[in-house]
Each structure stands twice: as C-alpha cells, then as structure tokens.
Design an enzyme around this catalytic site. Structure first.
Site, PDB file in Angstrom:
ATOM      1  N   SER A   9       0.845  -1.200   0.000  1.00 49.04           N
ATOM      2  CA  SER A   9       0.000   0.000   0.000  1.00 49.04           C
ATOM      3  C   SER A   9       0.876   1.244   0.000  1.00 49.04           C
ATOM      4  O   SER A   9       1.638   1.483   0.946  1.00 49.04           O
ATOM      5  CB  SER A   9      -0.900   0.009   1.238  1.00 49.04           C
ATOM      6  OG  SER A   9      -1.493   1.289   1.359  1.00 49.04           O
ATOM      7  N   HIS A  34      -1.160  -1.424  -4.168  1.00 49.56           N
ATOM      8  CA  HIS A  34      -2.447  -1.045  -3.560  1.00 49.56           C
ATOM      9  C   HIS A  34      -2.503   0.477  -3.424  1.00 49.56           C
ATOM     10  O   HIS A  34      -1.635   1.095  -2.806  1.00 49.56           O
ATOM     11  CB  HIS A  34      -2.553  -1.714  -2.191  1.00 49.56           C
ATOM     12  CG  HIS A  34      -3.886  -1.577  -1.538  1.00 49.56           C
ATOM     13  ND1 HIS A  34      -4.961  -2.371  -1.865  1.00 49.56           N
ATOM     14  CD2 HIS A  34      -4.324  -0.733  -0.581  1.00 49.56           C
ATOM     15  CE1 HIS A  34      -6.005  -2.033  -1.115  1.00 49.56           C
ATOM     16  NE2 HIS A  34      -5.648  -1.034  -0.325  1.00 49.56           N
ATOM     17  N   ASP A  36      -4.829   3.521  -2.123  1.00 46.42           N
ATOM     18  CA  ASP A  36      -5.962   3.868  -1.260  1.00 46.42           C
ATOM     19  C   ASP A  36      -6.492   5.245  -1.624  1.00 46.42           C
ATOM     20  O   ASP A  36      -5.778   6.238  -1.509  1.00 46.42           O
ATOM     21  CB  ASP A  36      -5.501   3.896   0.203  1.00 46.42           C
ATOM     22  CG  ASP A  36      -5.268   2.510   0.744  1.00 46.42           C
ATOM     23  OD1 ASP A  36      -6.180   1.677   0.637  1.00 46.42           O
ATOM     24  OD2 ASP A  36      -4.163   2.269   1.277  1.00 46.42           O
ATOM     25  N   MET A  38      -9.146   8.086  -0.620  1.00 46.60           N
ATOM     26  CA  MET A  38      -9.968   8.511   0.523  1.00 46.60           C
ATOM     27  C   MET A  38     -10.538   9.893   0.267  1.00 46.60           C
ATOM     28  O   MET A  38      -9.828  10.770  -0.235  1.00 46.60           O
ATOM     29  CB  MET A  38      -9.110   8.570   1.782  1.00 46.60           C
ATOM     30  CG  MET A  38      -8.377   7.286   2.084  1.00 46.60           C
ATOM     31  SD  MET A  38      -7.485   7.468   3.628  1.00 46.60           S
ATOM     32  CE  MET A  38      -6.605   5.908   3.684  1.00 46.60           C
ATOM     33  N   HIS A  67      -8.351   0.876  -4.204  1.00 42.34           N
ATOM     34  CA  HIS A  67      -9.304   0.694  -3.100  1.00 42.34           C
ATOM     35  C   HIS A  67     -10.016   2.029  -2.864  1.00 42.34           C
ATOM     36  O   HIS A  67      -9.434   2.957  -2.315  1.00 42.34           O
ATOM     37  CB  HIS A  67      -8.501   0.246  -1.863  1.00 42.34           C
ATOM     38  CG  HIS A  67      -9.310   0.071  -0.622  1.00 42.34           C
ATOM     39  ND1 HIS A  67      -8.733  -0.069   0.624  1.00 42.34           N
ATOM     40  CD2 HIS A  67     -10.652  -0.002  -0.414  1.00 42.34           C
ATOM     41  CE1 HIS A  67      -9.680  -0.220   1.530  1.00 42.34           C
ATOM     42  NE2 HIS A  67     -10.845  -0.171   0.935  1.00 42.34           N
ATOM     43  N   MET A  69     -12.184   4.240  -0.966  1.00 38.42           N
ATOM     44  CA  MET A  69     -12.847   4.502   0.321  1.00 38.42           C
ATOM     45  C   MET A  69     -13.551   5.835   0.190  1.00 38.42           C
ATOM     46  O   MET A  69     -13.156   6.843   0.790  1.00 38.42           O
ATOM     47  CB  MET A  69     -11.803   4.520   1.443  1.00 38.42           C
ATOM     48  CG  MET A  69     -11.330   3.131   1.822  1.00 38.42           C
ATOM     49  SD  MET A  69      -9.875   3.180   2.882  1.00 38.42           S
ATOM     50  CE  MET A  69      -8.620   3.389   1.646  1.00 38.42           C
ATOM     51  N   MET A 138     -11.620  -5.677   5.412  1.00 39.86           N
ATOM     52  CA  MET A 138     -10.786  -4.746   6.180  1.00 39.86           C
ATOM     53  C   MET A 138     -10.451  -5.363   7.536  1.00 39.86           C
ATOM     54  O   MET A 138     -11.345  -5.825   8.251  1.00 39.86           O
ATOM     55  CB  MET A 138     -11.516  -3.412   6.398  1.00 39.86           C
ATOM     56  CG  MET A 138     -11.676  -2.551   5.157  1.00 39.86           C
ATOM     57  SD  MET A 138     -10.141  -2.177   4.279  1.00 39.86           S
ATOM     58  CE  MET A 138      -9.177  -1.308   5.531  1.00 39.86           C
ATOM     59  N   PHE A 144      -6.633   5.005   7.842  1.00 33.88           N
ATOM     60  CA  PHE A 144      -5.241   5.301   8.186  1.00 33.88           C
ATOM     61  C   PHE A 144      -4.375   4.050   8.092  1.00 33.88           C
ATOM     62  O   PHE A 144      -4.846   2.951   8.414  1.00 33.88           O
ATOM     63  CB  PHE A 144      -5.153   5.854   9.619  1.00 33.88           C
ATOM     64  CG  PHE A 144      -5.938   7.128   9.783  1.00 33.88           C
ATOM     65  CD1 PHE A 144      -5.352   8.365   9.497  1.00 33.88           C
ATOM     66  CD2 PHE A 144      -7.263   7.094  10.175  1.00 33.88           C
ATOM     67  CE1 PHE A 144      -6.093   9.536   9.612  1.00 33.88           C
ATOM     68  CE2 PHE A 144      -8.012   8.260  10.298  1.00 33.88           C
ATOM     69  CZ  PHE A 144      -7.418   9.493  10.018  1.00 33.88           C
ATOM     70  N   ASP A 176      -6.632  -6.248   4.417  1.00 32.54           N
ATOM     71  CA  ASP A 176      -6.005  -4.924   4.380  1.00 32.54           C
ATOM     72  C   ASP A 176      -6.048  -4.285   5.762  1.00 32.54           C
ATOM     73  O   ASP A 176      -7.118  -4.043   6.308  1.00 32.54           O
ATOM     74  CB  ASP A 176      -6.798  -4.072   3.367  1.00 32.54           C
ATOM     75  CG  ASP A 176      -6.237  -2.676   3.172  1.00 32.54           C
ATOM     76  OD1 ASP A 176      -5.139  -2.382   3.699  1.00 32.54           O
ATOM     77  OD2 ASP A 176      -6.896  -1.879   2.472  1.00 32.54           O
TER      78      ASP A 176
HETATM   79  C1  DX5 Z   1      -6.399   1.699   5.516  1.00 35.86           C
HETATM   80  C2  DX5 Z   1      -5.911   1.387   4.119  1.00 35.86           C
HETATM   81  C3  DX5 Z   1      -4.775   0.424   4.082  1.00 35.86           C
HETATM   82  C4  DX5 Z   1      -3.504   0.877   4.729  1.00 35.86           C
HETATM   83  C5  DX5 Z   1      -2.710  -0.345   5.106  1.00 35.86           C
HETATM   84  O1  DX5 Z   1      -7.588   2.414   5.407  1.00 35.86           O
HETATM   85  O2  DX5 Z   1      -6.967   0.821   3.353  1.00 35.86           O
HETATM   86  O3  DX5 Z   1      -4.514   0.010   2.736  1.00 35.86           O
HETATM   87  O4  DX5 Z   1      -2.727   1.709   3.920  1.00 35.86           O
HETATM   88  O5  DX5 Z   1      -1.558   0.070   5.735  1.00 35.86           O
HETATM   89  P1  DX5 Z   1      -0.868  -0.746   6.930  1.00 35.86           P
HETATM   90  O6  DX5 Z   1      -0.359  -2.024   6.347  1.00 35.86           O
HETATM   91  O7  DX5 Z   1       0.182   0.181   7.396  1.00 35.86           O
HETATM   92  O8  DX5 Z   1      -1.946  -0.994   7.969  1.00 35.86           O
HETATM   93 ZN    ZN Z   2      -6.580  -0.167   1.358  1.00 32.90          ZN
END
Ligand code: DX5
Ligand code: ZN
Length: 233
Positions: A9, A34, A36, A38, A67, A69, A138, A144, A176
């Site tokens: 990620s 990956h 993310d 947001m 992903h 979110m 999740m 975060f 994740d």
């Molecule tokens: C959280 C994200 C994850 C995050 C994972 O909302 O979807 O992808 O970046 O990071 P680590 O492995 O540090 O928990």
């Molecule tokens: Zn993610």
C-alpha cells in the site's frame, strides 16, 4: 505453490519519492500495488485522486489495485478506469446500487472488488459474490495506515472462505490493515490470499527480504489450513 499475491500500500511510501518507492517494491517482488483513495467523508482522511493512478500507470507494470474509500463510488469509476486501474474495489457501505456499480466496473473490462469494514457482516455481500473478482475484508477501521490488525476479523475471513468454497466460486480474498510478518499467517490460514501491507513493507530496511518473508509466512498459513481441511474430511 499456493496462490498468494502481495499488494504493498503506497500510503506508507515516501510521498516525495513515490516513483522511486514503487519501482523498488516492483523490483523486490511485489505482485500488485495497492492505491488507497480517501474522500474525507466515507473515511476521516484524504489521499489521492485518479491523477496519481495515471501517473503511476506510466511508471510500473504492477497490477494497480485501487481501493475506493469514498462515498458514492459510482461517480468515480470511469475516471479510475481511464487512469489505468486493473482492479477497482468499492465499499458495500458507501454505494447505493452495489450490483449495478460492480457490473459497470466489469463492463469496462476491469476486475471488480467489494469491500467491507470490520463491523460489517458478510451477509450483505453474499448476493454479489457471483459477480466479483475479489472481496476485500478490512482488518482495521479504514482511513489510516499503521494500525493494529484486528484478529477478531479472522472468523469472518473463514466464513467467507467457506461460503465461496461451498458455492464453487473462484474469488480472491484480500485483507487490508495492520498486516505484519507476525500475523500474515493468521489471515491466510483463515482463507485470505491477497495481502495488502503498507507500513510493514515501506517502513522496512529491505523491501525484498520483507516481501519474501511475508510470502513465506503467508504460505505457512495456507499449509496450516490445508492440513486442518484434510483432518476434517
Ligand atoms: C487503511 C488502508 C490500508 C492501509 C494499510 O484504510 O486501506 O490500505 O494503507 O496500511 P498498513 O499495512 O500500514 O496498515
Ligand atoms: Zn486499502
């Protein structure tokens, strides 16, 4: 060799050196990347727009695992498809028409994923399991990086794994949040095969060793599950 995919990620990469870090994880043996997204609404944080996906598309051959979110993800599917996403995963909790949005992703020739938060039951996605390429479970509250893995979610992963097996569906189970060399085998023993990891990889000194160790530990988890499956027969 069991079918394990490692998806670093980029949330944990150095934002000032994103290209460098992406090329490093690619050279170190990652399978996916990956990304993310947001929106400060579905989750209390902001990250990237589709421009980051298109910029990275030109720099890496890794599978871009996006992903979303975001609330109302249906409004952003075309943007991310055009930007070069290979997989687009949306949250069941964020979308009005889950099936229609997944069908739309598939119609663009992109793999479709559905995600659920730790508190969401798999019963809300059982109707779309025939349509998706992956389910993203999740293992932390989304928003975060760097949080602690929630072992309480292991049971839900197993429930999904058993449901897919019973229905004969070849759907990947992605996990994740908070995945480390210490707990990755719990996730894979429970049934996960696509593993997102941010901090564990990008905050390590040697990406190649970390990805190698994660993969080995993941395979050990699969082997534990397979031997208990045999005993149950
Ligand atoms: C959280 C994200 C994850 C995050 C994972 O909302 O979807 O992808 O970046 O990071 P680590 O492995 O540090 O928990
Ligand atoms: Zn993610």
């Amino acid at each position: 060799m069991p079918y394990i995919k490692i998806s670093p990620s980029i949330l944990a990469a150095d934002p000032a050196n994103l290209e460098r870090d992406v090329k490093r994880v690619e050279a170190a043996g990652a399978d996916y990347l990956h990304i993310d997204i947001m929106d400060g609404h579905f989750v209390p944080n902001l990250s990237y727009s589709s421009s980051v996906v298109s910029a990275l598309r030109g720099k890496t051959a890794l599978v871009l695992d996006v992903h979303l979110m975001v609330t109302d993800p249906e409004e952003f599917i075309d943007d991310f498809a055009e930007a070069g996403a290979d997989i687009i995963t949306i949250h069941q909790e964020a979308v009005k028409d889950l099936r229609g949005t997944l069908e739309h992703i598939k119609s663009l020739g992109i793999k479709a994923g559905v995600s659920i938060k730790p508190g969401t039951d798999i019963s809300v996605i059982t109707d779309v399991l025939d349509l998706v390429d992956q389910v993203l479970i999740m293992t932390v509250e989304p928003g975060f990086g760097g949080q602690e893995y929630m072992y309480s979610v292991d049971e839900k992963i197993t429930e999904l794994y058993n449901t897919l097996k019973k229905r004969g569906l070849a759907v990947d189970i992605e996990v994740d949040g908070g995945i480390t060399e210490e707990n990755i085998d719990d996730a894979t023993r429970s049934g996960a095969n696509v593993i997102v990891s941010g901090s564990s990889i990008f905050h390590s000194d040697n990406y190649r060793d970390t990805i190698h160790n994660l993969r080995n530990r993941a395979v050990q988890g699969v082997e534990k599950r397979e031997s208990s499956d045999i005993q149950q027969r």
